[in-house]
Every structure is written in C-alpha cells, then in structure tokens.
Design a protein around this motif. Structure first.
Motif, PDB file in Angstrom:
ATOM      1  N   VAL A 222       9.909   8.934 -22.682  1.00 48.59           N
ATOM      2  CA  VAL A 222      11.235   9.196 -22.876  1.00 48.59           C
ATOM      3  C   VAL A 222      12.079   7.886 -23.188  1.00 48.59           C
ATOM      4  N   MET A 223      11.834   6.896 -22.194  1.00 54.46           N
ATOM      5  CA  MET A 223      12.621   5.601 -22.300  1.00 54.46           C
ATOM      6  C   MET A 223      12.322   4.901 -23.474  1.00 54.46           C
ATOM      7  N   THR A 224      11.101   4.853 -23.900  1.00 51.15           N
ATOM      8  CA  THR A 224      10.737   3.986 -25.291  1.00 51.15           C
ATOM      9  C   THR A 224      10.550   4.871 -26.595  1.00 51.15           C
ATOM     10  N   ARG A 225      10.897   6.028 -26.523  1.00 46.99           N
ATOM     11  CA  ARG A 225      10.633   6.817 -27.806  1.00 46.99           C
ATOM     12  C   ARG A 225      12.033   6.432 -28.755  1.00 46.99           C
ATOM     13  N   THR A 226      11.551   6.431 -30.107  1.00 49.43           N
ATOM     14  CA  THR A 226      12.411   6.241 -30.933  1.00 49.43           C
ATOM     15  C   THR A 226      13.178   7.471 -31.414  1.00 49.43           C
ATOM     16  N   PRO A 227      14.791   7.549 -31.442  1.00 49.54           N
ATOM     17  CA  PRO A 227      15.395   8.745 -31.472  1.00 49.54           C
ATOM     18  C   PRO A 227      15.585   9.056 -33.324  1.00 49.54           C
ATOM     19  N   LEU A 228      14.474   8.929 -33.763  1.00 54.41           N
ATOM     20  CA  LEU A 228      14.521   8.998 -35.236  1.00 54.41           C
ATOM     21  C   LEU A 228      13.447   9.571 -35.861  1.00 54.41           C
ATOM     22  N   GLY A 229      13.502  10.866 -36.664  1.00 53.90           N
ATOM     23  CA  GLY A 229      12.315  11.537 -37.053  1.00 53.90           C
ATOM     24  C   GLY A 229      12.077  11.462 -38.591  1.00 53.90           C
ATOM     25  N   LEU A 230      11.148  11.664 -39.103  1.00 56.30           N
ATOM     26  CA  LEU A 230      11.053  11.480 -40.750  1.00 56.30           C
ATOM     27  C   LEU A 230       9.815  12.423 -41.009  1.00 56.30           C
ATOM     28  N   ASP A 231      10.278  13.401 -42.028  1.00 58.59           N
ATOM     29  CA  ASP A 231       8.965  14.251 -42.315  1.00 58.59           C
ATOM     30  C   ASP A 231       9.152  14.119 -43.863  1.00 58.59           C
ATOM     31  N   VAL A 232       7.862  14.110 -44.485  1.00 56.78           N
ATOM     32  CA  VAL A 232       7.690  14.044 -45.968  1.00 56.78           C
ATOM     33  C   VAL A 232       7.180  15.108 -46.478  1.00 56.78           C
ATOM     34  N   ILE A 253      10.576  15.904 -50.563  1.00 56.27           N
ATOM     35  CA  ILE A 253      11.743  16.197 -50.043  1.00 56.27           C
ATOM     36  C   ILE A 253      11.655  15.255 -48.433  1.00 56.27           C
ATOM     37  N   LEU A 254      12.407  14.513 -48.229  1.00 56.13           N
ATOM     38  CA  LEU A 254      12.519  13.934 -46.846  1.00 56.13           C
ATOM     39  C   LEU A 254      13.372  14.661 -46.029  1.00 56.13           C
ATOM     40  N   LYS A 255      12.726  15.158 -44.739  1.00 51.34           N
ATOM     41  CA  LYS A 255      13.847  15.629 -43.781  1.00 51.34           C
ATOM     42  C   LYS A 255      14.020  14.738 -42.667  1.00 51.34           C
ATOM     43  N   ILE A 256      15.106  14.127 -42.299  1.00 47.50           N
ATOM     44  CA  ILE A 256      15.486  12.934 -41.627  1.00 47.50           C
ATOM     45  C   ILE A 256      16.168  13.630 -40.407  1.00 47.50           C
ATOM     46  N   LEU A 257      15.602  13.429 -39.164  1.00 48.26           N
ATOM     47  CA  LEU A 257      16.168  13.640 -37.986  1.00 48.26           C
ATOM     48  C   LEU A 257      16.666  12.637 -37.225  1.00 48.26           C
ATOM     49  N   ASN A 258      18.021  12.627 -37.090  1.00 48.53           N
ATOM     50  CA  ASN A 258      18.894  11.721 -36.052  1.00 48.53           C
ATOM     51  C   ASN A 258      19.020  12.242 -34.821  1.00 48.53           C
TER      52      ASN A 258
END
Length: 337
Positions: A222-232, A253-258
């Motif tokens: 949880v502490m080291t996770r990157t709060p960013l996701g990307l699906d192609v 289509i890029l799905k970007i999760l902030n």
C-alpha cells in the motif's frame, strides 16, 4: 429424492459410503433421517436402531482407504401422502461419521486447539434423568439442535461447524435439572483429559509469524503502490490501416486511472519501433483526482520500419512535475509483414 409419492408404495434408497481419505475409519456411523411421509421398512444391512424417522447404523466399517459399502433400504409411503398433500420432492438426508481406529478426530488441529467437547467423565454413564449415573440424561437435545445432525458426545467430528447450538441446548437442560452447566463446552483435548492447555506452542508461533509477514507485505504494497493505472485496448474493428500518406496506422484506446486525491496532467510516450509517431486528439492529458479517462490514440510508422507483422511496443505515462507517478504498459503494433 422422491418426486411423485404413491400412498402405500415402496421406495428403494441406495446409500453408498466411500472412504476418500488415507486412513482406515472404524467405526463408521451412518444416520439416515427419512422425510415425513416415509416409514422405514427393511434394509440389507440391519440398522442398530430405528427411532421415528431416524435410522442409525452404528458401524458399517471398518472402511479402508478407497473402500466403500452400500446399503439398500426400503421405505414405504404413508397412506394419504400424495404430491399435493406434502412438500415434494421428499428428500432423504444421510449423515456419515467416520473415526480412525485410534479415536482421534480427523481435524486440522492439535490437542491444545479450542474445540467443542463433551465432558465424558462427568456425563457418563448416562442417567436418563435418575439420580444414579452421570449428568447426561440422554435427552438428545444436543443432537436435535445440531444443524449437521451429529452427536457431539461421540467426539468432535469434521461436520461440526462450531456453532455452539449444542452448548446452549445442554446448558438449558442442565439448568432445569439443577446441575452445573458446561457438560458440553468450549475446551481442548488436553483439558478434557485433565491436563492444562498450552497457549504458546510452535504452531501458534508459526501462524503468528506468517500473519505478521502477510500484514507487513500488505502495508508495504500500500505504501509503495503507484496511484496511477493504465490499460491499453486495441481497436478490434481492424488489425491496421494504411493512411493516405502511405503510413501504417494502429488505433488504441488508453484507459487512464488517476488513483491520487488530486488532479494530474500527464505526458504520454511510446517506444519500440524506430520512427513511431504518436497522435492525440487533445492538447493535454489531464485527469481529475480519483477519475478515469478514455483516450483515443493513433500510432503511425513507415512500412519499411517494420521488421515483422507483430511488434511489441511500450506506452509510458508520466505525471508532469512528479516522475514517481510513472506507469508503463506493453502492447502490440500490427502491420502487413
């Protein structure tokens, strides 16, 4: 299961008991509870007792690993019982309890594991409500309230779900009889044999260590996770297309999760093929905190720069002003070769 009961008719039930374990079971008890509307008639193996709708075989073993035994039982449909006069289908319920010859229960525990147990020294011999004998009056309340139909007085069995219904029923009876409660209670094998329960033992230390390791790993993730996701997601309508300039183009289509709490502006890069060109339909990529964006992307390349029909490429998304917020996702670029 009997779907169309006929008054006076005979129904044959075939009970097959298989030992799928790796130890011999002896005794192996079979308890068949017939549904209302059926009456036991006869079976090829004589039962130990027939009480109302309950037919009991105290021991059909010993059953070696892989062995089986079959009981053929006939039951008659009571007069006046029809599909319209009872709850159909009529379902016959059978409970099988197997015990190894050494009397130990087939459970995942040790002699210091907390279980539901019957105090045999205090309860036996069963007194049937008279002054002589033990405190157990053999009222069968513990069996009647058990959702799995086992008799806890025969020892802990794997069907036990530790619901404590037998404890409450027995305590109620003990109170009415003026006896001390706790004839059936939470206990351990060591305590039932007059010993002391060890709280600190190797399995507890191992379990605690494993649990702490899992909790530490979860906290680190949880502490080291990157709060960013990307699906192609590739455009599935066509593998590729050729533009008017003679370039080979793929659409994604890029799905970007902030997953951060604040909005971020991102820079998108692509690599994997020399001369690969990236085309976006918006001037900047900005996603609100906790938001999701679907971004159409077109990639173009000269046909001569393609060495094969399918080439691995990489999309890299980086937050402006915060390089720690970076995510890379692989994809495939398809061409004519």
């Amino acid at each position: 299961t009997l779907v169309q009961p006929t008054p006076g008719g005979v129904t044959v039930f075939t009970l097959t008991i298989n030992n799928t374990g790796n130890v011999t079971l002896d005794p192996t008890q079979v308890v068949d509870t017939l549904p209302a509307g059926l009456t036991y008639q006869v079976s090829d193996i004589m039962p130990s007792s027939v009480v109302g709708q309950t037919v009991t075989w105290n021991n059909v073993g010993p059953l070696a690993p892989g062995a089986s035994v079959t009981i053929n039982m006939n039951a008659t449909v009571d007069p006046g019982v029809t599909a319209s006069s009872c709850n159909v289908p009529l379902t016959n319920t059978v409970v099988v309890t197997g015990t190894p010859p050494n009397g130990d229960d087939v459970i995942a525990g040790d002699a210091d594991t907390v279980i539901i147990g019957y105090d045999e020294k205090r309860g036996e011999p069963r007194s049937l409500g008279v002054d002589e004998g033990g405190d157990c009056i053999d009222c069968y309340r513990c069996v009647e309230v058990c959702p799995t139909g086992i008799d806890i007085r025969n020892g802990l069995q794997y069907e036990c779900i530790a619901c404590s219904a037998c404890i409450d029923a027995c305590d109620d009876v003990m109170g009415k009889m003026g006896y001390d409660k706790g004839l059936i209670k939470y206990t351990t094998e060591h305590e039932m044999k007059g010993g002391k329960t060890r709280l600190i033992r190797p399995r507890i230390v191992i379990y605690a260590t494993v649990l702490l390791a899992i909790m530490a790993l979860f906290a680190w993730s949880v502490m080291t996770r990157t709060p960013l996701g990307l699906d192609v997601i590739r455009d599935r309508n066509q593998l590729y297309r050729e533009t008017s300039e003679g370039l080979i183009e793929n659409v994604y289509i890029l799905k970007i999760l902030n997953m951060d709490n604040v909005a971020h502006t991102y820079t998108l890069k692509v690599s994997g093929i020399e001369g690969l060109r990236l085309h976006l339909d918006m001037p900047e990529i900005r996603v609100a905190g906790g938001g999701v964006m679907e971004l159409p992307v077109r990639l173009q390349v000269e046909e001569g720069d393609l060495d094969m029909r399918s080439t691995e490429i990489s999309f890299e998304l980086v937050a402006d002003g915060n390089s720690a917020l970076t995510v890379v996702e692989e994809a495939r670029f398809l061409g004519p070769k």
